[in-house]
Scaffold this motif. Structure first.
Motif, PDB file in Angstrom:
ATOM      1  N   ASP A  29       0.829  -1.210   0.000  1.00 54.17           N
ATOM      2  CA  ASP A  29       0.000   0.000   0.000  1.00 54.17           C
ATOM      3  C   ASP A  29       0.861   1.258   0.000  1.00 54.17           C
ATOM      4  OD1 ASP A  29      -2.233  -1.547  -0.011  1.00 54.17           O
ATOM      5  OD2 ASP A  29      -2.717  -1.261   2.111  1.00 54.17           O
ATOM      6  N   LEU A  30       1.927   1.261   0.776  1.00 52.46           N
ATOM      7  CA  LEU A  30       2.820   2.416   0.818  1.00 52.46           C
ATOM      8  C   LEU A  30       3.496   2.632  -0.539  1.00 52.46           C
ATOM      9  CD1 LEU A  30       4.188   4.636   2.520  1.00 52.46           C
ATOM     10  CD2 LEU A  30       5.966   2.969   3.035  1.00 52.46           C
ATOM     11  N   LEU A  31       3.974   1.547  -1.153  1.00 51.53           N
ATOM     12  CA  LEU A  31       4.592   1.666  -2.475  1.00 51.53           C
ATOM     13  C   LEU A  31       3.577   2.135  -3.515  1.00 51.53           C
ATOM     14  CD1 LEU A  31       6.854  -1.509  -2.586  1.00 51.53           C
ATOM     15  CD2 LEU A  31       7.572   0.865  -2.326  1.00 51.53           C
ATOM     16  N   GLY A  32       2.346   1.631  -3.434  1.00 57.18           N
ATOM     17  CA  GLY A  32       1.296   2.056  -4.359  1.00 57.18           C
ATOM     18  C   GLY A  32       0.979   3.531  -4.212  1.00 57.18           C
ATOM     19  N   LEU A  33       0.917   4.023  -2.982  1.00 57.28           N
ATOM     20  CA  LEU A  33       0.657   5.453  -2.770  1.00 57.28           C
ATOM     21  C   LEU A  33       1.810   6.305  -3.288  1.00 57.28           C
ATOM     22  CD1 LEU A  33      -0.972   5.416   0.785  1.00 57.28           C
ATOM     23  CD2 LEU A  33      -2.082   5.934  -1.402  1.00 57.28           C
ATOM     24  N   LEU A  34       3.063   5.817  -3.126  1.00 55.22           N
ATOM     25  CA  LEU A  34       4.206   6.565  -3.646  1.00 55.22           C
ATOM     26  C   LEU A  34       4.182   6.647  -5.175  1.00 55.22           C
ATOM     27  CD1 LEU A  34       7.148   5.374  -1.375  1.00 55.22           C
ATOM     28  CD2 LEU A  34       6.084   7.631  -1.437  1.00 55.22           C
ATOM     29  N   LEU A  35       3.719   5.577  -5.828  1.00 56.98           N
ATOM     30  CA  LEU A  35       3.653   5.589  -7.288  1.00 56.98           C
ATOM     31  C   LEU A  35       2.566   6.514  -7.825  1.00 56.98           C
ATOM     32  CD1 LEU A  35       4.249   1.874  -8.311  1.00 56.98           C
ATOM     33  CD2 LEU A  35       5.750   3.825  -8.652  1.00 56.98           C
ATOM     34  N   LEU A  36       1.673   6.976  -6.973  1.00 55.77           N
ATOM     35  CA  LEU A  36       0.630   7.898  -7.414  1.00 55.77           C
ATOM     36  C   LEU A  36       1.077   9.354  -7.348  1.00 55.77           C
ATOM     37  CD1 LEU A  36      -2.523   6.266  -5.786  1.00 55.77           C
ATOM     38  CD2 LEU A  36      -1.653   6.010  -8.103  1.00 55.77           C
ATOM     39  N   VAL A  37       2.258   9.617  -6.803  1.00 54.06           N
ATOM     40  CA  VAL A  37       2.778  10.985  -6.713  1.00 54.06           C
ATOM     41  C   VAL A  37       3.357  11.375  -8.076  1.00 54.06           C
ATOM     42  CG1 VAL A  37       4.442  12.476  -5.534  1.00 54.06           C
ATOM     43  CG2 VAL A  37       3.264  10.679  -4.269  1.00 54.06           C
ATOM     44  N   PRO A  38       2.825  12.444  -8.736  1.00 50.48           N
ATOM     45  CA  PRO A  38       3.257  12.782 -10.101  1.00 50.48           C
ATOM     46  C   PRO A  38       4.750  13.062 -10.271  1.00 50.48           C
ATOM     47  CG  PRO A  38       1.198  13.883  -9.597  1.00 50.48           C
ATOM     48  CD  PRO A  38       1.666  13.244  -8.322  1.00 50.48           C
ATOM     49  N   PRO A  39       5.427  13.821  -9.390  1.00 56.14           N
ATOM     50  CA  PRO A  39       6.864  14.026  -9.608  1.00 56.14           C
ATOM     51  C   PRO A  39       7.664  12.722  -9.565  1.00 56.14           C
ATOM     52  CG  PRO A  39       6.056  15.632  -8.033  1.00 56.14           C
ATOM     53  CD  PRO A  39       4.955  14.650  -8.273  1.00 56.14           C
ATOM     54  N   LEU A  40       7.289  11.831  -8.677  1.00 51.39           N
ATOM     55  CA  LEU A  40       7.973  10.546  -8.591  1.00 51.39           C
ATOM     56  C   LEU A  40       7.687   9.699  -9.830  1.00 51.39           C
ATOM     57  CD1 LEU A  40       9.787   8.826  -6.807  1.00 51.39           C
ATOM     58  CD2 LEU A  40       7.738   7.882  -5.756  1.00 51.39           C
ATOM     59  N   GLN A  41       6.465   9.804 -10.368  1.00 53.44           N
ATOM     60  CA  GLN A  41       6.132   9.095 -11.603  1.00 53.44           C
ATOM     61  C   GLN A  41       7.016   9.556 -12.755  1.00 53.44           C
ATOM     62  OE1 GLN A  41       2.008   9.614 -12.559  1.00 53.44           O
ATOM     63  NE2 GLN A  41       1.352   7.901 -11.289  1.00 53.44           N
ATOM     64  N   LYS A  42       7.234  10.874 -12.859  1.00 52.58           N
ATOM     65  CA  LYS A  42       8.065  11.394 -13.949  1.00 52.58           C
ATOM     66  C   LYS A  42       9.496  10.900 -13.841  1.00 52.58           C
ATOM     67  CE  LYS A  42       5.347  15.513 -14.794  1.00 52.58           C
ATOM     68  NZ  LYS A  42       5.261  16.972 -14.744  1.00 52.58           N
ATOM     69  N   VAL A  43      10.037  10.916 -12.625  1.00 48.71           N
ATOM     70  CA  VAL A  43      11.414  10.453 -12.418  1.00 48.71           C
ATOM     71  C   VAL A  43      11.528   8.969 -12.753  1.00 48.71           C
ATOM     72  CG1 VAL A  43      13.160  10.038 -10.649  1.00 48.71           C
ATOM     73  CG2 VAL A  43      11.968  12.226 -10.724  1.00 48.71           C
ATOM     74  N   LEU A  44      10.584   8.169 -12.283  1.00 45.16           N
ATOM     75  CA  LEU A  44      10.625   6.731 -12.534  1.00 45.16           C
ATOM     76  C   LEU A  44      10.420   6.401 -14.016  1.00 45.16           C
ATOM     77  CD1 LEU A  44       8.690   5.299  -9.463  1.00 45.16           C
ATOM     78  CD2 LEU A  44      11.131   5.138  -9.945  1.00 45.16           C
ATOM     79  N   SER A  45       9.526   7.136 -14.684  1.00 43.53           N
ATOM     80  CA  SER A  45       9.290   6.841 -16.104  1.00 43.53           C
ATOM     81  C   SER A  45      10.508   7.216 -16.939  1.00 43.53           C
ATOM     82  CB  SER A  45       8.041   7.563 -16.606  1.00 43.53           C
ATOM     83  OG  SER A  45       8.215   8.963 -16.556  1.00 43.53           O
ATOM     84  N   ARG A  46      11.187   8.336 -16.607  1.00 40.04           N
ATOM     85  CA  ARG A  46      12.410   8.697 -17.329  1.00 40.04           C
ATOM     86  C   ARG A  46      13.501   7.652 -17.111  1.00 40.04           C
ATOM     87  NH1 ARG A  46      13.407  13.822 -15.041  1.00 40.04           N
ATOM     88  NH2 ARG A  46      11.332  14.689 -15.129  1.00 40.04           N
ATOM     89  N   GLY A  47      13.651   7.215 -15.879  1.00 41.19           N
ATOM     90  CA  GLY A  47      14.657   6.190 -15.580  1.00 41.19           C
ATOM     91  C   GLY A  47      14.356   4.870 -16.265  1.00 41.19           C
ATOM     92  N   ALA A  48      13.082   4.468 -16.287  1.00 39.96           N
ATOM     93  CA  ALA A  48      12.709   3.219 -16.960  1.00 39.96           C
ATOM     94  C   ALA A  48      12.925   3.334 -18.463  1.00 39.96           C
ATOM     95  CB  ALA A  48      11.254   2.882 -16.660  1.00 39.96           C
ATOM     96  N   GLU A  49      12.637   4.499 -19.031  1.00 41.32           N
ATOM     97  CA  GLU A  49      12.840   4.696 -20.471  1.00 41.32           C
ATOM     98  C   GLU A  49      14.321   4.598 -20.824  1.00 41.32           C
ATOM     99  OE1 GLU A  49      12.076   8.287 -23.637  1.00 41.32           O
ATOM    100  OE2 GLU A  49      10.650   8.019 -21.993  1.00 41.32           O
ATOM    101  N   ARG A  50      15.183   5.226 -20.021  1.00 43.07           N
ATOM    102  CA  ARG A  50      16.624   5.152 -20.275  1.00 43.07           C
ATOM    103  C   ARG A  50      17.134   3.723 -20.130  1.00 43.07           C
ATOM    104  NH1 ARG A  50      18.094   8.859 -16.220  1.00 43.07           N
ATOM    105  NH2 ARG A  50      16.692  10.567 -16.641  1.00 43.07           N
ATOM    106  N   ALA A  51      16.660   3.015 -19.117  1.00 39.60           N
ATOM    107  CA  ALA A  51      17.095   1.632 -18.922  1.00 39.60           C
ATOM    108  C   ALA A  51      16.634   0.746 -20.073  1.00 39.60           C
ATOM    109  CB  ALA A  51      16.547   1.098 -17.596  1.00 39.60           C
ATOM    110  N   PHE A  52      15.416   0.977 -20.572  1.00 38.93           N
ATOM    111  CA  PHE A  52      14.914   0.194 -21.696  1.00 38.93           C
ATOM    112  C   PHE A  52      15.732   0.452 -22.957  1.00 38.93           C
ATOM    113  CE2 PHE A  52      12.023  -0.198 -25.355  1.00 38.93           C
ATOM    114  CZ  PHE A  52      11.742  -1.547 -25.257  1.00 38.93           C
ATOM    115  N   GLU A  53      16.037   1.719 -23.226  1.00 39.80           N
ATOM    116  CA  GLU A  53      16.844   2.045 -24.403  1.00 39.80           C
ATOM    117  C   GLU A  53      18.244   1.435 -24.302  1.00 39.80           C
ATOM    118  OE1 GLU A  53      16.768   6.286 -24.630  1.00 39.80           O
ATOM    119  OE2 GLU A  53      14.745   6.334 -25.467  1.00 39.80           O
ATOM    120  N   ARG A  54      18.830   1.454 -23.110  1.00 41.05           N
ATOM    121  CA  ARG A  54      20.157   0.865 -22.919  1.00 41.05           C
ATOM    122  C   ARG A  54      20.116  -0.643 -23.160  1.00 41.05           C
ATOM    123  NH1 ARG A  54      21.009   2.225 -17.868  1.00 41.05           N
ATOM    124  NH2 ARG A  54      20.513   0.192 -17.024  1.00 41.05           N
TER     125      ARG A  54
END
Length: 198
Positions: A115-140
């Motif tokens: 539940d705590l992790l799910g609530l953290l994933l709903l925070v928009p600034p954290l979503q942007k950071v995580l999506s950018r990091g996941a995109e870079r990792a996928f491209e690599r």
């Protein structure tokens, strides 16, 4: 009796990555920790409080997933309408619908850590950071896979280009006139004379 053929060898098993090696152990530790936290909360307050927390997580997670799914469907239909009308679809401004759905799924799972992790994933600034990091990792990973697998898509793309310093692709056609019926090829008419394109 020996036939001279060697016994069949089994192919070597590919090595598992560290993440896959420790994934079952980490899932088991996570489940034990979740159960322990639920018993601590039940001991501190009551079993009814734990039940209300679990039901609240289920309801909130369902609402989040439903809302994210509607938003993703709306964005998809708008992009298709823009594409049909000839306008280039605008990039999604909000982003993170996959992370929002993952957050809702973690809220639905019973447990306080999820539940705590799910609530953290709903925070928009954290979503942007995580999506950018996941995109870079996928491209690599895609670049590494293209470099490591000869004959793959990246290798085929490189081989399809003519090796010139400027990287230009030269379109052309080769016409060979071999045989006795081929007439004179140039001013000298010899077989070694270069032939001009037609």
């Amino acid at each position: 009796m020996t036939t001279g053929t060697p016994p069949p060898t089994q192919p070597a098993r590919p090595r598992r990555s560290r993440v896959l090696r420790f994934l079952p152990l980490s899932i088991a530790a996570w489940l034990v920790l979740e159960i322990w936290l639920l018993t601590v909360v039940a001991g501190a307050s009551s079993g009814l409080m734990v039940f209300l927390l679990l039901v609240g997580g289920l309801v909130l997670g369902s609402f989040v997933i439903k809302r994210a799914g509607r938003r993703a469907f709306k964005n998809l239909s708008e992009a298709l309408q823009q594409q049909q009308s000839g306008v280039a679809p605008a990039p999604e401004a909000g982003g993170g619908s996959a992370l929002t759905m993952l957050g809702g799924l973690l809220l639905i799972l019973p447990g306080l850590i999820s539940d705590l992790l799910g609530l953290l994933l709903l925070v928009p600034p954290l979503q942007k950071v995580l999506s950018r990091g996941a995109e870079r990792a996928f491209e690599r990973k895609v670049r590494e896979a293209a470099a490591a697998a000869p004959g793959g898509f990246g290798d085929a793309f490189q081989q399809s280009r003519i090796h010139r310093p400027d990287g230009k692709v030269v379109q052309g056609e080769v016409i060979r006139e071999d045989g006795p019926s081929a007439g004179p090829r140039g001013p000298g008419g010899g077989p070694d004379d270069p032939q001009l394109p037609r």
